[in-house]
Design a protein around this motif. Structure first.
Motif, PDB file in Angstrom:
ATOM      1  N   LEU A  60       0.838  -1.204   0.000  1.00  0.00           N
ATOM      2  CA  LEU A  60       0.000   0.000   0.000  1.00  0.00           C
ATOM      3  C   LEU A  60       0.875   1.257   0.000  1.00  0.00           C
ATOM      4  O   LEU A  60       0.636   2.196  -0.765  1.00  0.00           O
ATOM      5  CB  LEU A  60      -0.923   0.016   1.216  1.00  0.00           C
ATOM      6  N   ASP A  61       1.905   1.267   0.845  1.00  0.00           N
ATOM      7  CA  ASP A  61       2.793   2.430   0.928  1.00  0.00           C
ATOM      8  C   ASP A  61       3.555   2.661  -0.378  1.00  0.00           C
ATOM      9  O   ASP A  61       3.899   3.807  -0.713  1.00  0.00           O
ATOM     10  CB  ASP A  61       3.795   2.263   2.079  1.00  0.00           C
ATOM     11  N   LEU A  62       3.805   1.575  -1.120  1.00  0.00           N
ATOM     12  CA  LEU A  62       4.515   1.690  -2.395  1.00  0.00           C
ATOM     13  C   LEU A  62       3.593   2.121  -3.535  1.00  0.00           C
ATOM     14  O   LEU A  62       4.057   2.358  -4.650  1.00  0.00           O
ATOM     15  CB  LEU A  62       5.183   0.349  -2.746  1.00  0.00           C
ATOM     16  N   ASN A  75      -9.572 -14.262  12.566  1.00  0.00           N
ATOM     17  CA  ASN A  75      -8.883 -13.466  13.591  1.00  0.00           C
ATOM     18  C   ASN A  75      -7.647 -12.774  13.021  1.00  0.00           C
ATOM     19  O   ASN A  75      -7.359 -11.619  13.342  1.00  0.00           O
ATOM     20  CB  ASN A  75      -8.466 -14.355  14.770  1.00  0.00           C
ATOM     21  N   ALA A  76      -6.909 -13.491  12.169  1.00  0.00           N
ATOM     22  CA  ALA A  76      -5.707 -12.912  11.559  1.00  0.00           C
ATOM     23  C   ALA A  76      -6.074 -11.725  10.678  1.00  0.00           C
ATOM     24  O   ALA A  76      -5.431 -10.669  10.728  1.00  0.00           O
ATOM     25  CB  ALA A  76      -4.969 -13.968  10.744  1.00  0.00           C
ATOM     26  N   LEU A  77      -7.105 -11.893   9.871  1.00  0.00           N
ATOM     27  CA  LEU A  77      -7.526 -10.805   8.979  1.00  0.00           C
ATOM     28  C   LEU A  77      -8.032  -9.610   9.777  1.00  0.00           C
ATOM     29  O   LEU A  77      -7.745  -8.459   9.428  1.00  0.00           O
ATOM     30  CB  LEU A  77      -8.609 -11.310   8.024  1.00  0.00           C
ATOM     31  N   THR A  78      -8.746  -9.887  10.860  1.00  0.00           N
ATOM     32  CA  THR A  78      -9.257  -8.807  11.714  1.00  0.00           C
ATOM     33  C   THR A  78      -8.102  -8.004  12.298  1.00  0.00           C
ATOM     34  O   THR A  78      -8.144  -6.768  12.348  1.00  0.00           O
ATOM     35  CB  THR A  78     -10.144  -9.377  12.832  1.00  0.00           C
ATOM     36  N   ARG A  79      -7.068  -8.697  12.737  1.00  0.00           N
ATOM     37  CA  ARG A  79      -5.903  -8.011  13.310  1.00  0.00           C
ATOM     38  C   ARG A  79      -5.236  -7.108  12.269  1.00  0.00           C
ATOM     39  O   ARG A  79      -4.832  -5.976  12.568  1.00  0.00           O
ATOM     40  CB  ARG A  79      -4.908  -9.038  13.854  1.00  0.00           C
ATOM     41  N   ALA A  80      -5.121  -7.612  11.039  1.00  0.00           N
ATOM     42  CA  ALA A  80      -4.520  -6.806   9.981  1.00  0.00           C
ATOM     43  C   ALA A  80      -5.377  -5.573   9.686  1.00  0.00           C
ATOM     44  O   ALA A  80      -4.854  -4.464   9.524  1.00  0.00           O
ATOM     45  CB  ALA A  80      -4.344  -7.644   8.719  1.00  0.00           C
ATOM     46  N   LYS A  81      -6.683  -5.762   9.629  1.00  0.00           N
ATOM     47  CA  LYS A  81      -7.592  -4.632   9.357  1.00  0.00           C
ATOM     48  C   LYS A  81      -7.489  -3.578  10.458  1.00  0.00           C
ATOM     49  O   LYS A  81      -7.451  -2.370  10.184  1.00  0.00           O
ATOM     50  CB  LYS A  81      -9.040  -5.132   9.279  1.00  0.00           C
ATOM     51  N   GLU A  82      -7.434  -4.026  11.711  1.00  0.00           N
ATOM     52  CA  GLU A  82      -7.341  -3.077  12.833  1.00  0.00           C
ATOM     53  C   GLU A  82      -6.031  -2.311  12.786  1.00  0.00           C
ATOM     54  O   GLU A  82      -5.972  -1.128  13.110  1.00  0.00           O
ATOM     55  CB  GLU A  82      -7.496  -3.838  14.157  1.00  0.00           C
ATOM     56  N   ARG A  83      -4.959  -2.982  12.367  1.00  0.00           N
ATOM     57  CA  ARG A  83      -3.655  -2.317  12.280  1.00  0.00           C
ATOM     58  C   ARG A  83      -3.659  -1.255  11.176  1.00  0.00           C
ATOM     59  O   ARG A  83      -3.102  -0.169  11.335  1.00  0.00           O
ATOM     60  CB  ARG A  83      -2.566  -3.360  12.015  1.00  0.00           C
ATOM     61  N   LYS A  85      -6.216   0.322   9.964  1.00  0.00           N
ATOM     62  CA  LYS A  85      -7.249   1.348  10.189  1.00  0.00           C
ATOM     63  C   LYS A  85      -7.980   1.670   8.873  1.00  0.00           C
ATOM     64  O   LYS A  85      -8.454   0.774   8.206  1.00  0.00           O
ATOM     65  CB  LYS A  85      -6.636   2.597  10.835  1.00  0.00           C
ATOM     66  N   GLU A  86      -8.054   2.952   8.488  1.00  0.00           N
ATOM     67  CA  GLU A  86      -8.848   3.314   7.304  1.00  0.00           C
ATOM     68  C   GLU A  86      -8.261   2.753   6.008  1.00  0.00           C
ATOM     69  O   GLU A  86      -8.961   2.560   5.018  1.00  0.00           O
ATOM     70  CB  GLU A  86      -9.025   4.838   7.188  1.00  0.00           C
ATOM     71  N   LYS A  87      -6.953   2.463   6.013  1.00  0.00           N
ATOM     72  CA  LYS A  87      -6.331   1.880   4.811  1.00  0.00           C
ATOM     73  C   LYS A  87      -6.878   0.482   4.505  1.00  0.00           C
ATOM     74  O   LYS A  87      -6.761   0.007   3.370  1.00  0.00           O
ATOM     75  CB  LYS A  87      -4.810   1.795   4.991  1.00  0.00           C
ATOM     76  N   ALA A  88      -7.437  -0.177   5.516  1.00  0.00           N
ATOM     77  CA  ALA A  88      -7.984  -1.530   5.319  1.00  0.00           C
ATOM     78  C   ALA A  88      -9.069  -1.547   4.247  1.00  0.00           C
ATOM     79  O   ALA A  88      -9.292  -2.574   3.587  1.00  0.00           O
ATOM     80  CB  ALA A  88      -8.537  -2.076   6.628  1.00  0.00           C
ATOM     81  N   GLU A  89      -9.723  -0.411   4.065  1.00  0.00           N
ATOM     82  CA  GLU A  89     -10.793  -0.337   3.065  1.00  0.00           C
ATOM     83  C   GLU A  89     -10.241  -0.414   1.637  1.00  0.00           C
ATOM     84  O   GLU A  89     -11.006  -0.643   0.688  1.00  0.00           O
ATOM     85  CB  GLU A  89     -11.580   0.964   3.248  1.00  0.00           C
ATOM     86  N   LEU A  90      -8.948  -0.242   1.489  1.00  0.00           N
ATOM     87  CA  LEU A  90      -8.317  -0.321   0.168  1.00  0.00           C
ATOM     88  C   LEU A  90      -7.953  -1.749  -0.226  1.00  0.00           C
ATOM     89  O   LEU A  90      -7.463  -1.985  -1.334  1.00  0.00           O
ATOM     90  CB  LEU A  90      -7.042   0.546   0.150  1.00  0.00           C
ATOM     91  N   VAL A  91      -8.191  -2.700   0.685  1.00  0.00           N
ATOM     92  CA  VAL A  91      -7.787  -4.089   0.481  1.00  0.00           C
ATOM     93  C   VAL A  91      -9.026  -4.982   0.421  1.00  0.00           C
ATOM     94  O   VAL A  91      -9.995  -4.768   1.157  1.00  0.00           O
ATOM     95  CB  VAL A  91      -6.860  -4.561   1.631  1.00  0.00           C
TER      96      VAL A  91
END
Length: 204
Positions: A60-62, A75-83, A85-91
Motif C-alpha cells: 500500500l505504501d509503495l 482473527n488474523a484478517l481482523t488483526r490486519a484490518k485493525e492495524r 485502520k482506514e487503509k484496510a478499506e483499500l484491500v
C-alpha cells in the motif's frame, strides 16, 4: 468449523504478533521479488495465507492499488484490518482455506509465503496448482516461499512439506516457467533460524 480452521483461529486469538515464528517486521525477500519482477502498481495481487503479515502495509505504501489478502483465520484478517485502520478499506479481504480456495477473479501476481507448505496431500497440492493455473493471468507471476529441505519439518505443531528449488520447479513446470529461486534464512522472534526456499515463476 473444521479442525484446521479452529487451530489457526486459536493461534491468532492467543498469540501476539511477535509471538509467532513467522513474524517478519519487514518482508524484505518478498519486496525484492516485486522489484526484480518489475510488478506494475496497478497489477492485481493476492497474498495467499497473508494473515496479519506486513506485506500488504508495504505494498500500500509503495502505491499498489489492487490488493487482496487471503487467510484461513478470520482473527488474523481482523488483526490486519485493525492495524491498517482506514487503509484496510483499500484491500479485499478473503476468509478462505488456501487448499480449497476458488477465486472469483484472476490475478497478475500470486504471492504465498509459508501457506503452500501446509498442503501435504497430493489432492491438496494438485488443487492448489490447478487453481493457480486457472486464475493467474497470462504472463502473470507466482512468488512462492516454503520451508526448504534444511528447514523445519513442522510449524505451529502441524506437519509441513519441504521443498527444494528442483522439486518446486518440477511441480509447476507444466504451467509455469521458473524465473529465480533463492534460499533465505529467516530469523524468528525466538532467535532461531528457519531455512526457506523462495521461487518466482511466470505463467507459460
Amino acid at each position: 468449523m473444521d479442525n484446521k480452521r479452529k487451530h489457526w483461529e486459536n493461534i491468532y486469538s492467543t498469540k501476539a504478533l511477535q509471538e509467532v515464528s513467522w513474524y517478519q517486521p519487514v518482508p524484505e525477500t518478498s519486496l525484492q521479488f516485486f522489484v526484480e519482477l518489475d510488478i506494475p502498481k496497478n497489477a492485481s495481487i493476492i497474498d495467499v495465507g497473508g494473515g496479519d503479515s506486513f506485506l500488504v502495509d508495504y505494498l500500500l505504501d509503495l502505491g499498489y492499488t489492487d490488493l487482496s489478502v487471503l487467510d484461513i483465520s478470520e482473527n488474523a484478517l481482523t488483526r490486519a484490518k485493525e492495524r491498517l485502520k482506514e487503509k484496510a478499506e483499500l484491500v479485499h479481504w478473503i476468509h478462505a482455506d488456501a487448499s480449497k480456495f476458488i477465486p472469483e477473479r484472476n490475478y497478475d501476481v500470486w504471492h504465498d509465503r509459508a501457506a503452500f507448505h501446509f498442503l501435504t496431500t497430493a489432492e491438496e497440492i494438485e488443487n492448489y496448482v490447478q487453481t493457480c493455473k486457472s486464475h493467474i493471468t497470462e504472463n502473470g507471476v507466482m512468488i512462492l516461499g516454503t520451508f526448504s529441505e534444511n528447514g523445519p519439518k513442522k510449524c505451529s505443531g502441524i506437519e509441513i512439506k519441504q521443498y527444494s528449488k528442483e522439486s518446486m520447479t518440477q511441480l509447476l513446470m507444466e504451467y509455469f516457467e521458473k524465473v529465480k529461486c533463492i534460499e533465505v534464512a529467516h530469523q524468528t522472534p525466538f532467535d532461531t533460524i528457519q531455512n526457506f526456499i523462495f521461487c518466482s515463476f511466470r505463467k507459460k
